[in-house]
Scaffold this motif. Sequence first.
Motif, PDB file in Angstrom:
ATOM      1  N   GLU A 122      10.089  18.853  46.882  1.00 34.00           N
ATOM      2  CA  GLU A 122      11.311  18.610  46.572  1.00 34.00           C
ATOM      3  C   GLU A 122      12.011  18.258  47.977  1.00 34.00           C
ATOM      4  OE1 GLU A 122      14.323  21.130  44.729  1.00 34.00           O
ATOM      5  OE2 GLU A 122      15.370  19.376  44.468  1.00 34.00           O
ATOM      6  N   ASP A 171       8.498  22.670  43.915  1.00 35.54           N
ATOM      7  CA  ASP A 171      10.028  22.999  43.832  1.00 35.54           C
ATOM      8  C   ASP A 171      10.065  24.190  44.165  1.00 35.54           C
ATOM      9  OD1 ASP A 171      13.014  23.033  43.757  1.00 35.54           O
ATOM     10  OD2 ASP A 171      12.687  21.925  41.690  1.00 35.54           O
ATOM     11  N   ASP A 231      14.311  26.025  42.101  1.00 35.74           N
ATOM     12  CA  ASP A 231      14.703  25.219  41.017  1.00 35.74           C
ATOM     13  C   ASP A 231      15.904  25.858  40.205  1.00 35.74           C
ATOM     14  OD1 ASP A 231      14.464  22.913  39.190  1.00 35.74           O
ATOM     15  OD2 ASP A 231      14.336  24.274  37.683  1.00 35.74           O
ATOM     16  N   TRP A 249       9.014  17.452  40.331  1.00 37.50           N
ATOM     17  CA  TRP A 249       8.559  18.782  40.792  1.00 37.50           C
ATOM     18  C   TRP A 249       9.564  19.700  39.779  1.00 37.50           C
ATOM     19  CZ3 TRP A 249      10.329  15.016  44.422  1.00 37.50           C
ATOM     20  CH2 TRP A 249      11.469  14.920  44.473  1.00 37.50           C
ATOM     21  N   ASP A 250      10.404  19.208  39.148  1.00 37.26           N
ATOM     22  CA  ASP A 250      11.157  20.048  38.272  1.00 37.26           C
ATOM     23  C   ASP A 250      10.214  20.540  36.903  1.00 37.26           C
ATOM     24  OD1 ASP A 250      13.617  19.697  39.583  1.00 37.26           O
ATOM     25  OD2 ASP A 250      13.926  17.652  38.659  1.00 37.26           O
TER      26      ASP A 250
HETATM   27 CA    CA Z   1      14.277  21.418  40.807  1.00 41.80          CA
END
Ligand code: CA
Length: 268
Positions: free
Chosen positions: A70, A87, A90, A214-215
């Motif tokens: 990220e 990530d 998050d 990446w989420d």
């Molecule tokens: Ca995220």
Amino acid sequence: MSRPSPTLSLMIDAARAAGRRLVRDFGEIENLQVSQKGPADFASTADLKAEEIIHSRLSKARPGYGFIMEERGLVEGTDKSHRFIIDPLDGTLNFLHGTPHFAVSIALERDGELRGGVVFDVMRNELFWAETDQGAWLENRRLRVAARRKLEEAIVSTGIPQLGTPGRERFLAELDIVTQCVGAVRRFGSAALDITWVAAGRFDCFWERGLKVWDVAAGLVILKEAGGLAIGLNKSDPRQGDLVVGNRSLAAKLVERLEGGGPPQGKR
Ligand code: CA
Ligand code: 2AM
């Protein structure tokens, strides 16, 4: 019980190491809330530090693998078939405001396919992991999506566009549809945990638009191995970030409602 592969074990160790750092930094947030400078810079430093911990561990242990992160973006590897998708934090806004709901997310992609995922809920100390054909696990407990089949009994999680990001009107139109056909809606602020909680049967479905790979990457492996289904809206690849997830029956029903524009005639 399944055991994680050597590469997945590395991902788990890296997530836990980043988590330890985030816990320390989260402890400082309350003090920073009242400081002149405020916590925003601090959170982005925490984010970067966590990413550095993960990147440095994984790149030492698997030299040549590529990375999508990220914060730092794309790092090409000499090994073109393997890539980590990371990530480090998050749920940044939760972290920033002292709300203990955020996660570290690390996925492994091989030849363009998502093969492994680790989502670590730092403050609850819950480590979720999955590998293709090995099942999805919370520590050593096997995960399974909820069996509910009726949208009207479903708890559905989502994300709301923040001020300054596009999509508010579309979100409100979709929320209008969804609140007419599901039991209840939740918005907790970490897409990685939302997807993972669908895998764990805590939520029945999740939908959101505008997410990044990446989420969702690690959560998607966990979801799939828990028997769930991710559907990209408007026939997109769910990794692109406009998606619905749930068990097979509910995910399809929710997509139908969202894309069909509402409940069928005569139904509430
Ligand atoms: Ca995220
Ligand atoms: P973050 O905490 O890493 O920023 C909340 O709805 C979810 O959306 C979180 O997973 C959050 O990730 C993500 N998110 C927040 N702002 C975003 C943006 N502008 N684009 C994509 N994802 C975003």
